[in-house]
Design a protein around this motif. Structure first.
Motif, mmCIF file in Angstrom:
data_model
loop_
_atom_site.group_PDB
_atom_site.id
_atom_site.type_symbol
_atom_site.label_atom_id
_atom_site.label_comp_id
_atom_site.label_asym_id
_atom_site.label_seq_id
_atom_site.Cartn_x
_atom_site.Cartn_y
_atom_site.Cartn_z
ATOM 1 N N TRP A 1 0.837 -1.196 0.000
ATOM 2 C CA TRP A 1 0.000 0.000 0.000
ATOM 3 C C TRP A 1 0.880 1.257 0.000
ATOM 4 O O TRP A 1 0.650 2.190 -0.770
ATOM 5 N N LEU A 2 1.894 1.284 0.872
ATOM 6 C CA LEU A 2 2.815 2.430 0.927
ATOM 7 C C LEU A 2 3.544 2.599 -0.402
ATOM 8 O O LEU A 2 3.660 3.713 -0.922
ATOM 9 N N GLU A 3 4.046 1.495 -0.945
ATOM 10 C CA GLU A 3 4.783 1.541 -2.204
ATOM 11 C C GLU A 3 3.897 2.037 -3.340
ATOM 12 O O GLU A 3 4.343 2.819 -4.188
ATOM 13 N N SER A 4 2.633 1.604 -3.365
ATOM 14 C CA SER A 4 1.722 2.005 -4.442
ATOM 15 C C SER A 4 1.419 3.503 -4.398
ATOM 16 O O SER A 4 1.001 4.082 -5.394
ATOM 17 N N ARG A 5 1.649 4.130 -3.253
ATOM 18 C CA ARG A 5 1.422 5.569 -3.110
ATOM 19 C C ARG A 5 2.722 6.373 -3.175
ATOM 20 O O ARG A 5 2.726 7.571 -2.945
ATOM 21 N N GLY A 6 3.805 5.683 -3.489
ATOM 22 C CA GLY A 6 5.086 6.360 -3.645
ATOM 23 C C GLY A 6 5.645 6.929 -2.352
ATOM 24 O O GLY A 6 6.430 7.880 -2.380
ATOM 25 N N ALA A 7 5.253 6.368 -1.227
ATOM 26 C CA ALA A 7 5.726 6.856 0.072
ATOM 27 C C ALA A 7 7.221 6.578 0.234
ATOM 28 O O ALA A 7 7.708 5.520 -0.149
ATOM 29 N N ASP A 8 7.926 7.534 0.792
ATOM 30 C CA ASP A 8 9.351 7.403 1.063
ATOM 31 C C ASP A 8 9.503 6.880 2.491
ATOM 32 O O ASP A 8 9.178 7.594 3.440
ATOM 33 N N PHE A 9 9.950 5.626 2.624
ATOM 34 C CA PHE A 9 10.048 5.047 3.964
ATOM 35 C C PHE A 9 11.267 4.154 4.087
ATOM 36 O O PHE A 9 11.764 3.609 3.105
ATOM 37 N N ALA A 10 11.726 4.040 5.331
ATOM 38 C CA ALA A 10 12.807 3.114 5.660
ATOM 39 C C ALA A 10 12.159 1.894 6.298
ATOM 40 O O ALA A 10 11.351 2.024 7.223
ATOM 41 N N LEU A 11 12.503 0.730 5.806
ATOM 42 C CA LEU A 11 11.939 -0.520 6.304
ATOM 43 C C LEU A 11 12.786 -1.046 7.457
ATOM 44 O O LEU A 11 14.011 -1.115 7.363
ATOM 45 N N ARG A 12 12.118 -1.394 8.537
ATOM 46 C CA ARG A 12 12.804 -1.932 9.720
ATOM 47 C C ARG A 12 12.098 -3.224 10.125
ATOM 48 O O ARG A 12 10.900 -3.222 10.396
ATOM 49 N N TYR A 13 12.852 -4.319 10.166
ATOM 50 C CA TYR A 13 12.268 -5.596 10.564
ATOM 51 C C TYR A 13 12.294 -5.721 12.082
ATOM 52 O O TYR A 13 13.360 -5.704 12.703
ATOM 53 N N ILE A 14 11.123 -5.862 12.651
ATOM 54 C CA ILE A 14 10.954 -5.802 14.101
ATOM 55 C C ILE A 14 11.627 -6.957 14.842
ATOM 56 O O ILE A 14 12.050 -6.793 15.983
ATOM 57 N N LYS A 15 11.756 -8.097 14.200
ATOM 58 C CA LYS A 15 12.371 -9.242 14.894
ATOM 59 C C LYS A 15 13.893 -9.085 14.964
ATOM 60 O O LYS A 15 14.506 -9.447 15.966
#
Length: 119
Positions: free
Chosen positions: A19-33
């Motif tokens: 959903w974020l990618e489809s809206r072109g959102a600029d984000f840093a991905l962090r894996y919680i585990k």
């Protein structure tokens, strides 16, 4: 830039990421585990979100149930709860979207859309 905190095997997290990618959102991905939030981060996120700390617990998770947290949480201090959450990323509800002035816990598309539109 947004910080997107997720667990890669979680279907809700996968849906939120797409959903974020489809809206072109600029984000840093962090894996919680692999990169657990610290107690201090969780404290700040709770304050920014305005949510009760209980909403940060993954109440449907195996760890939550195995530790009997439904019955134990009410008797724990906020500091104990924060330290517990920081000890295991799988105890934390996800996904979490962290912006400069907001924190969203769980994926509710209308809430996420409202915050992205304000950016």
């Amino acid at each position: 830039m947004l910080s997107f905190v997720a667990y890669p095997k979680c279907t809700t997290c996968q849906k939120a990421q797409k959903w974020l990618e489809s809206r072109g959102a600029d984000f840093a991905l962090r894996y919680i585990k692999e990169d657990n939030p610290t107690a201090e981060e969780l404290r700040l996120w709770r304050e920014k979100s305005g949510l009760p700390l209980k909403r940060f617990f993954n109440t449907s998770g195996l760890q939550y149930k195995a530790l009997g947290l439904k019955d134990r949480l009410p008797g724990m201090s906020e500091e104990e709860q924060l330290n517990l959450l920081a000890s295991d990323g799988m105890l934390v509800k996800r996904p979490i979207l962290v912006g400069e002035d907001f924190v969203l816990v769980g994926f509710k598309e209308p809430d996420w859309l409202e915050h992205l539109e304000r950016m």
